[in-house]
Scaffold this active site. Structure first.
Site, PDB file in Angstrom:
ATOM      1  N   TYR A  11      12.775  69.166  39.336  1.00 30.26           N
ATOM      2  CA  TYR A  11      13.014  68.039  40.250  1.00 30.26           C
ATOM      3  C   TYR A  11      11.966  66.959  39.966  1.00 30.26           C
ATOM      4  O   TYR A  11      12.294  65.785  39.772  1.00 30.26           O
ATOM      5  CB  TYR A  11      12.934  68.503  41.710  1.00 30.26           C
ATOM      6  CG  TYR A  11      13.052  67.354  42.699  1.00 30.26           C
ATOM      7  CD1 TYR A  11      14.266  66.711  42.909  1.00 30.26           C
ATOM      8  CD2 TYR A  11      11.932  66.902  43.408  1.00 30.26           C
ATOM      9  CE1 TYR A  11      14.365  65.652  43.807  1.00 30.26           C
ATOM     10  CE2 TYR A  11      12.020  65.839  44.299  1.00 30.26           C
ATOM     11  CZ  TYR A  11      13.241  65.222  44.497  1.00 30.26           C
ATOM     12  OH  TYR A  11      13.345  64.164  45.379  1.00 30.26           O
ATOM     13  N   ALA A  28      10.236  66.575  37.267  1.00 31.70           N
ATOM     14  CA  ALA A  28      10.432  66.025  35.915  1.00 31.70           C
ATOM     15  C   ALA A  28      11.556  64.987  35.920  1.00 31.70           C
ATOM     16  O   ALA A  28      11.461  63.951  35.246  1.00 31.70           O
ATOM     17  CB  ALA A  28      10.754  67.157  34.945  1.00 31.70           C
ATOM     18  N   SER A  29      12.608  65.249  36.693  1.00 35.66           N
ATOM     19  CA  SER A  29      13.724  64.276  36.743  1.00 35.66           C
ATOM     20  C   SER A  29      13.250  62.959  37.363  1.00 35.66           C
ATOM     21  O   SER A  29      13.645  61.876  36.928  1.00 35.66           O
ATOM     22  CB  SER A  29      14.923  64.846  37.519  1.00 35.66           C
ATOM     23  OG  SER A  29      14.664  64.927  38.909  1.00 35.66           O
ATOM     24  N   LYS A  30      12.368  63.060  38.361  1.00 36.67           N
ATOM     25  CA  LYS A  30      11.877  61.841  39.016  1.00 36.67           C
ATOM     26  C   LYS A  30      10.817  61.135  38.163  1.00 36.67           C
ATOM     27  O   LYS A  30      10.775  59.899  38.124  1.00 36.67           O
ATOM     28  CB  LYS A  30      11.314  62.186  40.405  1.00 36.67           C
ATOM     29  CG  LYS A  30      12.375  62.685  41.399  1.00 36.67           C
ATOM     30  CD  LYS A  30      13.418  61.616  41.701  1.00 36.67           C
ATOM     31  CE  LYS A  30      14.394  62.049  42.789  1.00 36.67           C
ATOM     32  NZ  LYS A  30      15.367  61.009  43.146  1.00 36.67           N
ATOM     33  N   VAL A  51      27.816  60.410  40.845  1.00 35.74           N
ATOM     34  CA  VAL A  51      26.996  59.607  39.915  1.00 35.74           C
ATOM     35  C   VAL A  51      26.624  60.363  38.637  1.00 35.74           C
ATOM     36  O   VAL A  51      26.073  59.772  37.717  1.00 35.74           O
ATOM     37  CB  VAL A  51      25.712  59.053  40.585  1.00 35.74           C
ATOM     38  CG1 VAL A  51      26.037  58.163  41.764  1.00 35.74           C
ATOM     39  CG2 VAL A  51      24.752  60.169  40.965  1.00 35.74           C
ATOM     40  N   SER A  70      10.129  59.693  43.417  1.00 35.81           N
ATOM     41  CA  SER A  70       9.525  60.682  44.323  1.00 35.81           C
ATOM     42  C   SER A  70       8.065  60.895  43.967  1.00 35.81           C
ATOM     43  O   SER A  70       7.670  60.816  42.797  1.00 35.81           O
ATOM     44  CB  SER A  70      10.250  62.027  44.212  1.00 35.81           C
ATOM     45  OG  SER A  70       9.589  63.002  45.018  1.00 35.81           O
TER      46      SER A  70
HETATM   47  N1  LIG Z   1      13.802  63.419  51.655  1.00 36.60           N
HETATM   48  C1  LIG Z   1      12.699  63.433  50.924  1.00 36.60           C
HETATM   49  O1  LIG Z   1      11.677  64.030  51.324  1.00 36.60           O
HETATM   50  C2  LIG Z   1      12.637  62.709  49.611  1.00 36.60           C
HETATM   51  C3  LIG Z   1      11.374  62.554  49.021  1.00 36.60           C
HETATM   52  C4  LIG Z   1      11.289  61.880  47.808  1.00 36.60           C
HETATM   53  C5  LIG Z   1      12.425  61.378  47.208  1.00 36.60           C
HETATM   54  N2  LIG Z   1      13.640  61.550  47.813  1.00 36.60           N
HETATM   55  C6  LIG Z   1      14.806  61.024  47.112  1.00 36.60           C
HETATM   56  O2  LIG Z   1      15.464  60.102  47.960  1.00 36.60           O
HETATM   57  C7  LIG Z   1      16.860  60.119  47.683  1.00 36.60           C
HETATM   58  C8  LIG Z   1      17.619  60.356  48.982  1.00 36.60           C
HETATM   59  O3  LIG Z   1      17.240  61.626  49.500  1.00 36.60           O
HETATM   60  P1  LIG Z   1      17.629  62.078  50.971  1.00 36.60           P
HETATM   61  O4  LIG Z   1      16.473  62.830  51.486  1.00 36.60           O
HETATM   62  O5  LIG Z   1      18.189  60.931  51.732  1.00 36.60           O
HETATM   63  O6  LIG Z   1      18.764  63.152  50.623  1.00 36.60           O
HETATM   64  P2  LIG Z   1      20.124  63.541  51.371  1.00 36.60           P
HETATM   65  O7  LIG Z   1      20.485  64.887  50.826  1.00 36.60           O
HETATM   66  O8  LIG Z   1      20.010  63.370  52.836  1.00 36.60           O
HETATM   67  O9  LIG Z   1      21.143  62.439  50.800  1.00 36.60           O
HETATM   68  C9  LIG Z   1      21.500  62.432  49.442  1.00 36.60           C
HETATM   69  C10 LIG Z   1      22.931  61.934  49.332  1.00 36.60           C
HETATM   70  O10 LIG Z   1      23.261  61.943  47.928  1.00 36.60           O
HETATM   71  C11 LIG Z   1      24.587  62.418  47.821  1.00 36.60           C
HETATM   72  N3  LIG Z   1      24.805  62.969  46.483  1.00 36.60           N
HETATM   73  C12 LIG Z   1      24.354  64.143  45.969  1.00 36.60           C
HETATM   74  N4  LIG Z   1      24.825  64.306  44.726  1.00 36.60           N
HETATM   75  C13 LIG Z   1      25.572  63.209  44.436  1.00 36.60           C
HETATM   76  C14 LIG Z   1      26.311  62.802  43.316  1.00 36.60           C
HETATM   77  N5  LIG Z   1      26.408  63.566  42.209  1.00 36.60           N
HETATM   78  N6  LIG Z   1      26.943  61.609  43.351  1.00 36.60           N
HETATM   79  C15 LIG Z   1      26.887  60.821  44.458  1.00 36.60           C
HETATM   80  N7  LIG Z   1      26.216  61.170  45.566  1.00 36.60           N
HETATM   81  C16 LIG Z   1      25.559  62.350  45.553  1.00 36.60           C
HETATM   82  C17 LIG Z   1      24.724  63.486  48.898  1.00 36.60           C
HETATM   83  O11 LIG Z   1      26.101  63.742  49.220  1.00 36.60           O
HETATM   84  C18 LIG Z   1      23.955  62.831  50.035  1.00 36.60           C
HETATM   85  O12 LIG Z   1      24.821  62.040  50.840  1.00 36.60           O
HETATM   86  C19 LIG Z   1      17.072  61.219  46.641  1.00 36.60           C
HETATM   87  O13 LIG Z   1      17.143  60.625  45.363  1.00 36.60           O
HETATM   88  C20 LIG Z   1      15.835  62.064  46.777  1.00 36.60           C
HETATM   89  O14 LIG Z   1      15.539  62.754  45.572  1.00 36.60           O
HETATM   90  C21 LIG Z   1      13.772  62.201  48.996  1.00 36.60           C
END
Ligand SMILES: NC(=O)c1ccc[n+]([C@@H]2O[C@H](COP(=O)([O-])OP(=O)(O)OC[C@H]3O[C@@H](n4cnc5c(N)ncnc54)[C@H](O)[C@@H]3O)[C@@H](O)[C@H]2O)c1
Length: 255
Positions: A157, A159-161, A62, A144
């Protein structure tokens, strides 16, 4: 829960929240196109799912507009409409602002901020097909709590969110008249492979502990809210960033 929408594209679909979202959508009768940078993880998930042609997947980075364009060209060969886009792809590169590398910052902004924007741009013609203000299609971003209550070791991180939260609101207003609703979920800590990786010693990042509810979130706690944003019940909900953190950000706890 009844849904009037039926074809979804999910990014970051091979792990964590994205993967659980795919499974829930399929369980509710949706067809799903799963996008992820990890082709192997997509393929092994595909082998577990037994839903026939309601699930298909593409490798997609992405952060690359070309890669997103290729994925949507493939999607257009199967359908002329998309009812929902869920942007879950995201990365964390922990580090203090003094020590964080320029490459890590560029990568986080490219994946976490430009990624959802570019994916939405590419999906828009299909999101607009057959949607109108009374039957809107949906976009859901994964923001986030780190973008609302920033944390030492996660400056860029967060800042991006935070920037993604801004984009959520502006896109929501820009697209409202064409029948596309845009909202974001802002999770606290969720038990996913992302958090497992950050919890390892030596990452320089302190993962938050349990919320006031006495536990960290499970992916399904977040997926429930994503499904709300995709449901008819949320037909008048637009441009919101909804914290789903068990109350973590609501008040500081002093020992
Ligand atoms: N887990 C948490 O505590 C948490 C908290 C707040 C926000 N988030 C956000 O939720 C979303 C999902 O997080 P998660 O915990 O399921 O993470 P995760 O690492 O389990 O899953 C993220 C997925 O994104 C894919 N990915 C990474 N870079 C990519 C790219 N350039 N193009 C396409 N796919 C890509 C990875 O291969 C992975 O399958 C993220 O945006 C994360 O920032 C997570």
């Amino acid at each position: 829960m009844e849904h009037s929408k039926h074809i979804a594209v999910v990014t970051g679909a091979a792990s964590g929240i994205g993967k659980s979202t795919v499974e829930r959508l399929l369980a509710h009768g949706w067809s799903v196109c799963a996008l992820d940078i990890s082709e192997d993880a997509l393929a092994s998930h595909a082998a577990e799912l037994q839903v026939g042609d309601r699930y298909w997947h593409h490798k997609c980075d992405v952060s690359s507009h070309d890669s997103i364009k290729l994925s949507f060209a493939a999607i257009r060969r199967r359908t002329d409409k998309v009812d929902a886009l869920v942007c879950s792809a995201g990365i964390v590169r922990p580090g203090s602002l003094e020590e964080q590398s320029v490459e890590d910052v560029d990568r986080m902004l490219a994946v976490n901020l430009k990624g959802p924007w570019l994916t939405t741009k590419e999906a828009l013609p299909m999101l607009r097909n057959r949607s109108d203000v009374d039957h809107p299609s949906r976009v859901v971003f994964l923001g986030s709590i780190a973008g609302i209550r920033p944390k030492v070791g996660g400056g860029f991180y967060g800042a991006s969110k935070a920037a993604l939260h801004v984009i959520t609101g502006v896109l929501a207003v820009e697209l409202a008249a064409s029948g596309v609703l845009v909202n974001a979920v802002a999770p606290g800590t969720v038990a996913t492979p992302m958090v497992e990786a950050m919890s390892k010693p030596g990452t320089g990042y302190q993962v938050s502990g349990e919320s006031p509810l006495g536990r960290i979130a499970a992916p399904d706690d977040i997926v429930d809210v994503i499904m709300f944003f995709l449901s008819d019940a949320a037909r008048y909900v637009n441009g919101t960033v909804l914290p789903v953190d068990g109350g973590t950000r609501a008040a500081f706890v002093r020992p």
